[in-house]
Design a protein around this motif. Structure first.
Motif, mmCIF file in Angstrom:
data_model
loop_
_atom_site.group_PDB
_atom_site.id
_atom_site.type_symbol
_atom_site.label_atom_id
_atom_site.label_comp_id
_atom_site.label_asym_id
_atom_site.label_seq_id
_atom_site.Cartn_x
_atom_site.Cartn_y
_atom_site.Cartn_z
ATOM 1 N N GLU A 119 5.905 6.095 -2.047
ATOM 2 C CA GLU A 119 6.594 4.924 -2.587
ATOM 3 C C GLU A 119 6.828 3.877 -1.505
ATOM 4 O O GLU A 119 6.599 2.684 -1.723
ATOM 5 C CB GLU A 119 7.929 5.372 -3.188
ATOM 6 C CG GLU A 119 8.730 4.254 -3.834
ATOM 7 C CD GLU A 119 10.050 4.763 -4.377
ATOM 8 O OE1 GLU A 119 11.039 4.015 -4.290
ATOM 9 O OE2 GLU A 119 10.089 5.904 -4.880
ATOM 10 N N THR A 120 7.245 4.323 -0.331
ATOM 11 C CA THR A 120 7.465 3.392 0.774
ATOM 12 C C THR A 120 6.153 2.750 1.193
ATOM 13 O O THR A 120 6.102 1.543 1.482
ATOM 14 C CB THR A 120 8.101 4.130 1.973
ATOM 15 O OG1 THR A 120 9.289 4.756 1.546
ATOM 16 C CG2 THR A 120 8.412 3.178 3.109
ATOM 17 N N GLY A 121 5.070 3.527 1.209
ATOM 18 C CA GLY A 121 3.755 2.972 1.551
ATOM 19 C C GLY A 121 3.324 1.905 0.560
ATOM 20 O O GLY A 121 2.772 0.867 0.952
ATOM 21 N N GLU A 122 3.560 2.137 -0.721
ATOM 22 C CA GLU A 122 3.197 1.134 -1.733
ATOM 23 C C GLU A 122 4.032 -0.127 -1.562
ATOM 24 O O GLU A 122 3.517 -1.253 -1.714
ATOM 25 C CB GLU A 122 3.371 1.721 -3.134
ATOM 26 C CG GLU A 122 2.331 2.777 -3.477
ATOM 27 C CD GLU A 122 2.616 3.465 -4.798
ATOM 28 O OE1 GLU A 122 3.651 3.169 -5.435
ATOM 29 O OE2 GLU A 122 1.801 4.315 -5.197
ATOM 30 N N ASN A 123 5.324 0.042 -1.245
ATOM 31 C CA ASN A 123 6.172 -1.134 -1.018
ATOM 32 C C ASN A 123 5.685 -1.933 0.192
ATOM 33 O O ASN A 123 5.659 -3.160 0.162
ATOM 34 C CB ASN A 123 7.629 -0.720 -0.804
ATOM 35 C CG ASN A 123 8.275 -0.199 -2.070
ATOM 36 O OD1 ASN A 123 7.795 -0.467 -3.180
ATOM 37 N ND2 ASN A 123 9.347 0.550 -1.917
ATOM 38 N N VAL A 124 5.288 -1.235 1.243
ATOM 39 C CA VAL A 124 4.775 -1.924 2.433
ATOM 40 C C VAL A 124 3.475 -2.638 2.102
ATOM 41 O O VAL A 124 3.239 -3.774 2.541
ATOM 42 C CB VAL A 124 4.587 -0.918 3.594
ATOM 43 C CG1 VAL A 124 3.802 -1.526 4.736
ATOM 44 C CG2 VAL A 124 5.930 -0.419 4.084
ATOM 45 N N LYS A 125 2.630 -2.014 1.298
ATOM 46 C CA LYS A 125 1.353 -2.616 0.917
ATOM 47 C C LYS A 125 1.580 -3.919 0.155
ATOM 48 O O LYS A 125 0.954 -4.949 0.453
ATOM 49 C CB LYS A 125 0.567 -1.628 0.056
ATOM 50 C CG LYS A 125 -0.754 -2.125 -0.448
ATOM 51 C CD LYS A 125 -1.412 -1.054 -1.320
ATOM 52 C CE LYS A 125 -2.645 -1.566 -1.998
ATOM 53 N NZ LYS A 125 -3.222 -0.572 -2.891
ATOM 54 N N GLU A 126 2.502 -3.902 -0.807
ATOM 55 C CA GLU A 126 2.806 -5.116 -1.571
ATOM 56 C C GLU A 126 3.407 -6.190 -0.669
ATOM 57 O O GLU A 126 3.080 -7.372 -0.790
ATOM 58 C CB GLU A 126 3.773 -4.792 -2.719
ATOM 59 C CG GLU A 126 3.170 -3.961 -3.827
ATOM 60 C CD GLU A 126 2.004 -4.669 -4.499
ATOM 61 O OE1 GLU A 126 2.095 -5.887 -4.728
ATOM 62 O OE2 GLU A 126 1.002 -3.985 -4.785
ATOM 63 N N SER A 127 4.282 -5.770 0.232
ATOM 64 C CA SER A 127 4.912 -6.728 1.148
ATOM 65 C C SER A 127 3.872 -7.378 2.051
ATOM 66 O O SER A 127 3.914 -8.588 2.285
ATOM 67 C CB SER A 127 5.977 -6.009 1.977
ATOM 68 O OG SER A 127 6.508 -6.858 2.948
ATOM 69 N N VAL A 128 2.932 -6.592 2.548
ATOM 70 C CA VAL A 128 1.885 -7.135 3.415
ATOM 71 C C VAL A 128 0.982 -8.088 2.622
ATOM 72 O O VAL A 128 0.602 -9.151 3.127
ATOM 73 C CB VAL A 128 1.062 -5.996 4.056
ATOM 74 C CG1 VAL A 128 -0.208 -6.508 4.701
ATOM 75 C CG2 VAL A 128 1.910 -5.255 5.079
ATOM 76 N N LYS A 129 0.670 -7.742 1.381
ATOM 77 C CA LYS A 129 -0.156 -8.645 0.555
ATOM 78 C C LYS A 129 0.532 -9.985 0.353
ATOM 79 O O LYS A 129 -0.072 -11.041 0.520
ATOM 80 C CB LYS A 129 -0.433 -8.005 -0.814
ATOM 81 C CG LYS A 129 -1.575 -7.058 -0.838
ATOM 82 C CD LYS A 129 -1.817 -6.594 -2.272
ATOM 83 C CE LYS A 129 -2.928 -5.591 -2.361
ATOM 84 N NZ LYS A 129 -3.158 -5.132 -3.718
ATOM 85 N N ASN A 131 3.066 -11.353 2.086
ATOM 86 C CA ASN A 131 3.225 -12.082 3.347
ATOM 87 C C ASN A 131 1.890 -12.590 3.863
ATOM 88 O O ASN A 131 1.813 -13.672 4.448
ATOM 89 C CB ASN A 131 3.893 -11.200 4.403
ATOM 90 C CG ASN A 131 5.353 -10.947 4.086
ATOM 91 O OD1 ASN A 131 5.982 -11.720 3.370
ATOM 92 N ND2 ASN A 131 5.897 -9.858 4.616
#
Length: 157
Positions: A119-129, A131
């Protein structure tokens, strides 16, 4: 009444008097026992003071070595103490893990931790997209502004 008091006082006085013979015997015994002890005490005191006077210059000369050896000894003892504490902590952690494996709680913990990690990895992925898109848009805008400035200066020149 006072006559009776005087008689009892006199009787106590006579009972408490020590004969001259007893005093001489006590003195001889005291000197016989205490004399050698006093002599030995003074002999040991003189020997101790002689050794102290003789070794104090050596203590001053070798004090840096003794101080360093003391520091090394203290550090080694602290290291052994820390190693013992860490060994106890390791054994208790090992016992805790074994208890978790036996009860099956470890598998549940690993599953919940892996779910949280995904879940944290998916949140980071969305945040990176998000940003990244904003950064790309900002860079494009800055590049077009710079191009327009250079076009204006070249057309003037």
């Amino acid at each position: 009444m006072s006559n009776q008091y005087d008689q009892s006082t006199m009787q106590r006085y006579h009972q408490q008097q020590i004969s001259m013979k007893t005093m001489i015997i006590a003195t001889v015994v005291g000197v016989t026992i205490g004399g050698p002890l006093l002599f030995l005490m003074s002999l040991f005191f003189i020997a101790t003071m002689t050794l102290l006077v003789g070794t104090s210059p050596l203590l001053v000369i070798f004090s840096p070595l003794l101080l360093g050896a003391g520091f090394v000894t203290v550090a080694a003892l602290a290291g052994f103490g820390a190693a013992g504490v860490l060994a106890m902590l390791g054994l208790s952690a090992l016992g805790w893990v074994v208890r978790l494996v036996r009860t099956g709680q470890l598998l549940q913990g690993v599953k919940s931790a892996s779910n949280k990690l995904v879940e944290t990895g998916e949140n980071v992925k969305e945040s990176v997209k998000n940003n990244g898109k904003e950064l790309v848009d900002h860079l494009k805008q800055t590049a077009t502004e710079e191009n327009s400035k250079t076009n204006v200066t070249t057309s003037r020149g």
